[in-house]
Motif scaffolding. Structure first.
Motif, PDB file in Angstrom:
ATOM      1  N   UNK A   1       0.818  -1.026   0.150  1.00  0.00           N
ATOM      2  CA  UNK A   1       0.007   0.033   0.111  1.00  0.00           C
ATOM      3  C   UNK A   1       0.959   1.237  -0.081  1.00  0.00           C
ATOM      4  N   UNK A   2       1.785   1.391   0.929  1.00  0.00           N
ATOM      5  CA  UNK A   2       2.663   2.461   0.916  1.00  0.00           C
ATOM      6  C   UNK A   2       3.575   2.495  -0.262  1.00  0.00           C
ATOM      7  N   UNK A   3       4.060   1.307  -0.731  1.00  0.00           N
ATOM      8  CA  UNK A   3       4.582   1.385  -1.945  1.00  0.00           C
ATOM      9  C   UNK A   3       3.925   2.110  -3.170  1.00  0.00           C
ATOM     10  N   UNK A   4       2.579   1.620  -3.307  1.00  0.00           N
ATOM     11  CA  UNK A   4       1.851   1.999  -4.360  1.00  0.00           C
ATOM     12  C   UNK A   4       1.847   3.604  -4.386  1.00  0.00           C
ATOM     13  N   UNK A   5       1.420   4.018  -3.104  1.00  0.00           N
ATOM     14  CA  UNK A   5       1.114   5.418  -3.071  1.00  0.00           C
ATOM     15  C   UNK A   5       2.282   6.120  -3.247  1.00  0.00           C
ATOM     16  N   UNK A   6       3.350   5.664  -2.745  1.00  0.00           N
ATOM     17  CA  UNK A   6       4.700   6.481  -3.017  1.00  0.00           C
ATOM     18  C   UNK A   6       5.196   6.271  -4.663  1.00  0.00           C
ATOM     19  N   UNK A   7       4.798   5.367  -5.236  1.00  0.00           N
ATOM     20  CA  UNK A   7       4.973   5.180  -6.750  1.00  0.00           C
ATOM     21  C   UNK A   7       4.183   6.258  -7.624  1.00  0.00           C
ATOM     22  N   UNK A   8       3.153   6.538  -6.788  1.00  0.00           N
ATOM     23  CA  UNK A   8       2.042   7.473  -7.899  1.00  0.00           C
ATOM     24  C   UNK A   8       2.122   8.919  -7.184  1.00  0.00           C
ATOM     25  N   UNK A   9       2.845   9.210  -6.182  1.00  0.00           N
ATOM     26  CA  UNK A   9       2.611  10.580  -5.547  1.00  0.00           C
ATOM     27  C   UNK A   9       4.189  11.201  -5.234  1.00  0.00           C
ATOM     28  N   UNK A  10       4.154  12.378  -5.122  1.00  0.00           N
ATOM     29  CA  UNK A  10       5.305  13.197  -4.671  1.00  0.00           C
ATOM     30  C   UNK A  10       5.032  13.410  -3.180  1.00  0.00           C
ATOM     31  N   UNK A  11       5.631  12.761  -2.153  1.00  0.00           N
ATOM     32  CA  UNK A  11       5.179  12.919  -0.697  1.00  0.00           C
ATOM     33  C   UNK A  11       6.178  13.210   0.003  1.00  0.00           C
ATOM     34  N   UNK A  12       7.371  12.353   0.130  1.00  0.00           N
ATOM     35  CA  UNK A  12       8.429  12.679   1.122  1.00  0.00           C
ATOM     36  C   UNK A  12       8.955  11.128   1.753  1.00  0.00           C
TER      37      UNK A  12
END
Ligand code: ADP
Length: 186
Positions: free
Chosen positions: A149-160
Motif C-alpha cells: 500500500x505504501x509502495x503504491x502510494x509513493x510510486x504515484x505521488x510526490x510525498x517525502x
C-alpha cells in the motif's frame, strides 16, 4: 533499511513511535478514538490529555457521535509528542472468514493516512504495524499489505518520507522480507 521509491523514501526501523519526530505519526486506534491498549495507549500517554480532548471534538463534530469506521483516518495535533500531528486510523480485527474484505480495509488505513498527510502538506509520516497486536492480524499478511500500500502510494505521488516503526527485530525482518520482494521482484 531505507529504499527510494519515485523520489520518496520508505524506511523500516525498530523504534518507539512516540519518539518519532516525523510531521505525523499514525495511531492504530479503535473506533471510539478514546484511547486503548498497545500503541494507542502509548501515544495517548505521551501526547497528554489534550489528545483525548481533540479526539472527543472529532467524534462530536466530524463524526456526529459515531465511531470512526475501519480503514478511515482523521487527524489531530500531536500536543506533547515530537510529531506535530497524529493521524488516527482504525485497523481491522482479524477474522479468517472475512479475510479479503479485511485486507482491503487494512490497505485503506495506509492509503487514507497518506492521503490525509498529503492534504495537510506534510512530508514525513511514521506508521506502526497496524492490526498486528491486539487485533491479531497475521504478521506476514499485514506486512505485505502495508508495504504494498505504501509502495503504491509513493510510486504515484510526490510525498517525502514514510517510515514503518516496528516494535521488535522479529517484526522488522518480516517487513524487510516484504520490502525486499517489491524491490527485487522474482
Ligand atoms: P492493533 O490493535 O491495531 O493490533 P496494537 O497497538 O495492539 O494495535 O499493536 C500494533 C503494533 O504496535 C504491535 O506490533 C505492537 O507491538 C506495536 N507497538 C506497541 N507500542 C508501540 C510503540 N510505542 N511504538 C511502536 N510500535 C508499538
Amino acid at each position: 533499511m531505507k529504499v527510494e521509491i519515485n523520489g520518496n523514501t520508505l524506511e523500516l526501523t525498530v523504534a518507539d513511535i512516540t519518539k518519532q519526530n516525523t510531521d505525523a505519526i499514525v495511531n492504530a486506534a479503535n473506533g471510539t478514538l478514546m484511547g486503548g491498549g498497545g500503541v494507542d495507549g502509548a501515544i495517548h500517554q505521551a501526547a497528554g490529555s489534550k489528545l483525548v480532548q481533540a479526539c472527543k471534538t472529532i467524534r462530536e463534530q466530524k463524526l456526529h457521535g459515531e465511531r470512526l469506521s475501519t480503514g478511515e483516518a482523521v487527524i489531530t495535533n500531536g500536543f506533547q509528542l515530537p510529531a506535530a500531528y497524529v493521524i488516527h486510523t482504525v485497523g481491522p480485527v482479524w477474522n479468517e472468514s472475512n479475510a479479503s474484505t479485511l485486507d482491503q480495509k487494512l490497505m485503506n488505513c495506509y492509503i487514507n493516512s497518506l492521503q490525509l498527510a498529503s492534504n495537510y502538506d506534510l512530508s514525513s509520516i511514521s506508521f506502526p504495524s497496524i492490526s498486528t497486536g491486539i487485533y491479531r492480524y497475521p504478521l506476514d499478511r499485514a506486512a505485505q499489505i502495508a508495504i504494498r500500500s505504501i509502495g503504491q502510494y509513493l510510486q504515484s505521488h510526490r510525498f517525502g518520507e514514510a517510515t514503518m516503526t516496528l516494535s521488535s527485530k522479529d517484526d522488522y525482518y518480516v517487513y524487510k522480507t516484504e520490502l525486499d520482494k517489491i524491490i527485487n521482484p522474482t
